[in-house]
Write a protein that holds these residues in place. Structure first.
Motif: not given
Length: 377
Positions: A352-368
């Motif tokens: 969806y967006n090949d940026v690691r910081r982006y993927a980490q931000a999505v993971f953290d928010k989904a987990d929250e």
């Protein structure tokens, strides 16, 4: 020459001996000469003595008196160990100075070392080391935990509607004793009660929550193997546009974001990708470069490929969060992904967006979001 005749006995010294006179036998018959054996010395009178060329083993050369003496064989070859060692050392040293020895001797020495090392490794090392123990090595934590579990998925109310159709009339929602009155045109409104309760604990607008949850339910029927959670869609919606609130926009009751959200031109500046116009400005209004569109920030080419109509109005609108959320779910589930598998989940987000910081931000928010809404029914 009579009795004064002298002959040489065949040895180096010039020893002369007189010839013996032949005495005739008494009966007057002439003497019969005795035959000599091969190798007997002429005139020596010892026919049984062989010459030096046929001396058997154990016999030595003649002594100073001309007579031969017999030496025992064992005594003749007896040699002291020290003499043997010295002789072998001298022979080895002489051989090592030759061209063949200079090449072969180091090779033999190395072969002996290798054999000794192999013996030590096979016998000494296992006895000294004993049973090996597992070693735990600390590895640096990557910016994106590739093996982390997918975010938690809270339960959703049952819903049988598909895109473009309303939920069946009379289907009660959790906590309701009678069937709710459903508005026409937006199937996601069937989740209004659930969305209000989840919105109270997560801070996500109820209109956006309905869109995310409805997309999960649709994919559960059309692509059961994907198992996409609404929390993942909500996390993308938050990171991309704060659930349709970017650039001062507001989500309307029908799910549209007004004013329309359009990203910066993808001109390669400020860390952005460079994508020339692909839709002649039809969707993004830019005829030079493409721009990301709507609450889920689709670029025109991706929307033209995978855009969806989730609210049944006959239009695939990237600025409508219902259509955009379902299209995002379809995109994440491409290629047979199973979003409960960590590798598939991370691969989908990075696609969806090949940026690691982006993927980490999505993971953290989904987990929250999953933790906050876990106990909501």
């Amino acid at each position: 020459m009579g009795d004064t005749r002298r002959v040489v006995d065949g040895e180096r010294r010039a020893t002369a001996r007189p010839l013996r006179r032949a005495a005739p036998p008494d009966d007057g018959t002439p003497p019969v000469p005795r035959p000599r054996r091969a190798g007997a010395e002429p005139g020596s009178g010892e026919g049984e003595q062989p010459d030096s060329g046929s001396v058997p083993k154990g016999e030595a050369a003649a002594d100073s008196g001309g007579r031969r003496r017999r030496i025992p064989f064992a005594r003749a070859v007896r040699t002291r160990p020290r003499q043997l060692t010295v002789g072998a050392a001298r022979a080895t040293r002489a051989w090592s100075r030759r061209p063949g020895g200079r090449t072969t001797l180091p090779a033999l020495f190395l072969l002996a070392l290798v054999a000794a090392a192999a013996t030590a490794g096979a016998v000494i090392v296992p006895a000294a080391v004993g049973r090996p123990e597992p070693v735990t090595e600390a590895l640096p934590e990557p910016s994106v935990p590739q093996t982390a579990a997918a975010p938690a998925t809270p339960p959703l109310p049952a819903l049988t509607g598909l895109p473009g159709t309303a939920a069946p009339t009379g289907t009660p929602l959790p906590g309701a004793t009678t069937a709710p009155v459903l508005p026409t045109g937006r199937p996601a409104d069937a989740l209004a009660g659930w969305a209000q309760r989840v919105s109270a604990v997560t801070g996500i607008p109820a209109v956006a929550l309905q869109a995310y949850a409805y997309a999960e339910l649709v994919l559960a029927q059309t692509n059961r193997a994907c198992q996409l959670s609404w929390t993942t869609l909500a996390a993308i919606g938050y990171v991309e546009s704060r659930h349709g609130a970017a650039n001062g926009a507001t989500l309307q009751a029908d799910g549209r974001a007004l004013p329309e959200i359009k990203g910066e031109p993808l001109d390669g500046q400020g860390g952005r990708s460079r994508i020339l116009d692909t839709d002649q400005g039809l969707l993004d209004g830019d005829r030079v470069h493409d721009r990301a569109l709507g609450p889920m920030q689709f670029i025109p080419t991706t929307w033209q490929e995978i855009g969806a109509d989730a609210d049944g109005d006959g239009v695939k609108n990237p600025h409508d969060i219902d259509d955009a959320a379902l299209a995002a779910g379809l995109y994440l589930c491409k290629g047979g992904r199973n979003m409960t598998i960590p590798g598939d989940w991370w691969g989908a987000i990075l696609s969806y967006n090949d940026v690691r910081r982006y993927a980490q931000a999505v993971f953290d928010k989904a987990d929250e979001y999953g933790r906050l809404s876990r106990n909501v029914r």
